[in-house]
Scaffold this active site. Sequence first.
Site, PDB file in Angstrom:
ATOM      1  N   LYS A  43       0.799  -1.093   0.061  1.00 40.40           N
ATOM      2  CA  LYS A  43       0.101  -0.002  -0.133  1.00 40.40           C
ATOM      3  C   LYS A  43       0.914   1.207  -0.045  1.00 40.40           C
ATOM      4  CE  LYS A  43      -3.043  -2.294   3.280  1.00 40.40           C
ATOM      5  NZ  LYS A  43      -3.207  -2.682   4.620  1.00 40.40           N
ATOM      6  N   GLU A  99       7.973   2.147  -6.380  1.00 38.60           N
ATOM      7  CA  GLU A  99       7.996   1.746  -4.878  1.00 38.60           C
ATOM      8  C   GLU A  99       8.021   3.044  -4.060  1.00 38.60           C
ATOM      9  OE1 GLU A  99       7.896   0.026  -2.664  1.00 38.60           O
ATOM     10  OE2 GLU A  99       9.074  -1.807  -2.699  1.00 38.60           O
ATOM     11  N   ASP A 100       7.870   2.989  -2.914  1.00 40.46           N
ATOM     12  CA  ASP A 100       8.020   4.051  -1.867  1.00 40.46           C
ATOM     13  C   ASP A 100       9.260   3.931  -1.255  1.00 40.46           C
ATOM     14  OD1 ASP A 100       7.790   1.514  -0.552  1.00 40.46           O
ATOM     15  OD2 ASP A 100       6.083   2.165   0.828  1.00 40.46           O
ATOM     16  N   ASP A 103      15.082  -0.865   0.365  1.00 44.23           N
ATOM     17  CA  ASP A 103      15.999  -0.947   1.568  1.00 44.23           C
ATOM     18  C   ASP A 103      16.799  -1.959   1.152  1.00 44.23           C
ATOM     19  OD1 ASP A 103      16.988  -0.964   4.029  1.00 44.23           O
ATOM     20  OD2 ASP A 103      15.368  -1.908   4.925  1.00 44.23           O
ATOM     21  N   LYS A 131      17.505   3.571   0.368  1.00 42.67           N
ATOM     22  CA  LYS A 131      18.377   3.322   1.506  1.00 42.67           C
ATOM     23  C   LYS A 131      19.447   2.283   1.270  1.00 42.67           C
ATOM     24  CE  LYS A 131      15.432   2.054   5.093  1.00 42.67           C
ATOM     25  NZ  LYS A 131      14.738   1.817   6.249  1.00 42.67           N
ATOM     26  N   VAL A 153      11.553   4.775   8.775  1.00 44.56           N
ATOM     27  CA  VAL A 153      10.929   6.104   8.425  1.00 44.56           C
ATOM     28  C   VAL A 153       9.519   5.670   8.005  1.00 44.56           C
ATOM     29  CG1 VAL A 153      12.685   7.389   7.556  1.00 44.56           C
ATOM     30  CG2 VAL A 153      11.522   6.058   5.964  1.00 44.56           C
ATOM     31  N   ARG A 165       0.588   6.369   7.536  1.00 47.79           N
ATOM     32  CA  ARG A 165       0.830   6.390   5.949  1.00 47.79           C
ATOM     33  C   ARG A 165       0.209   7.722   5.647  1.00 47.79           C
ATOM     34  NH1 ARG A 165       1.840   1.224   3.977  1.00 47.79           N
ATOM     35  NH2 ARG A 165       0.955  -0.621   5.080  1.00 47.79           N
TER      36      ARG A 165
HETATM   37  P1  5GP Z   1      13.358  -4.188   0.788  1.00 51.19           P
HETATM   38  O1  5GP Z   1      12.372  -5.645   0.308  1.00 51.19           O
HETATM   39  O2  5GP Z   1      13.843  -3.433  -0.135  1.00 51.19           O
HETATM   40  O3  5GP Z   1      14.040  -4.403   2.054  1.00 51.19           O
HETATM   41  O4  5GP Z   1      11.969  -3.558   1.371  1.00 51.19           O
HETATM   42  C1  5GP Z   1      11.105  -2.965   0.631  1.00 51.19           C
HETATM   43  C2  5GP Z   1       9.854  -2.670   1.658  1.00 51.19           C
HETATM   44  O5  5GP Z   1       9.977  -2.818   2.889  1.00 51.19           O
HETATM   45  C3  5GP Z   1       8.914  -1.434   1.352  1.00 51.19           C
HETATM   46  O6  5GP Z   1       8.353  -1.424   0.169  1.00 51.19           O
HETATM   47  C4  5GP Z   1       8.685  -1.094   2.597  1.00 51.19           C
HETATM   48  O7  5GP Z   1       7.444  -1.528   2.545  1.00 51.19           O
HETATM   49  C5  5GP Z   1       9.373  -1.659   3.606  1.00 51.19           C
HETATM   50  N1  5GP Z   1      10.463  -0.679   4.254  1.00 51.19           N
HETATM   51  C6  5GP Z   1      11.696  -0.839   3.841  1.00 51.19           C
HETATM   52  N2  5GP Z   1      12.249   0.368   4.833  1.00 51.19           N
HETATM   53  C7  5GP Z   1      11.073   0.887   5.475  1.00 51.19           C
HETATM   54  C8  5GP Z   1      11.103   1.778   6.262  1.00 51.19           C
HETATM   55  O8  5GP Z   1      12.229   2.682   6.594  1.00 51.19           O
HETATM   56  N3  5GP Z   1       9.983   2.302   6.789  1.00 51.19           N
HETATM   57  C9  5GP Z   1       8.772   1.502   6.520  1.00 51.19           C
HETATM   58  N4  5GP Z   1       7.676   2.031   6.870  1.00 51.19           N
HETATM   59  N5  5GP Z   1       8.749   0.627   5.469  1.00 51.19           N
HETATM   60  C10 5GP Z   1      10.087   0.186   5.086  1.00 51.19           C
END
Ligand code: 5GP
Length: 184
Positions: A43, A99-100, A103, A131, A153, A165
């Site tokens: 979302k 994507e938002d 990470d 990140k 964050v 959100r």
């Molecule tokens: P990744 O697979 O790249 O580790 O993570 C992607 C997803 O993890 C993002 O779409 C998000 O939903 C969640 N996520 C990663 N870092 C953060 C953060 O700092 N805050 C929040 N609220 N969600 C995060």
Amino acid sequence: MLNHDIDDILVSETEIAGIVKTLASEITQDYKHKKPLVVGLLKGCIPFISDLLKELDFFLEVDFMDVSSYHGGVESTGDVKINKDLGTAVKGRHVILAEDIVDSGQTIQAIRSMLLYRGAQTVKVVTLLDKPKGRVVQLQPDYIGTTIPDAFVVGYGLDYKELYRNLPYVGTLKPAIYETESEE
Ligand code: 5GP
């Protein structure tokens, strides 16, 4: 009310508006004759994709996927689950994944590989926030709004336990919020 729980504002509302315009003009240059499919990852993408789409002045289609990796906490599990799949076939299409935040990179890498496996011609990634310190896979988003430190964050689509959100900016939560939660 929500403001009281925020420690630091990392990306303000005004900064976000500027970032979205810059991203949109780069994407417009690259896609104006390609009629791409823009895929939002629910979302968290909602405020971002809604602002971005309004700035994209070319023919495109939109669809959404709901994938989860965090399961409500603050650390990535690396476990990507598809809760809602696309309703649009991607074979032969140019896909832009919106994507938002990226990470570890695991979520976007898994979705990207899956769409290529389904026959997408190209799959590029646009993320509002990056990140890079959290990265565990080799993945560089194609369009990055801004890079932030390795902190958890919330806001502008990003949640903590499904809340925050609807904040119009991106910030960190006061440590007391996590402490209160762990005492419950
Ligand atoms: P990744 O697979 O790249 O580790 O993570 C992607 C997803 O993890 C993002 O779409 C998000 O939903 C969640 N996520 C990663 N870092 C953060 C953060 O700092 N805050 C929040 N609220 N969600 C995060």
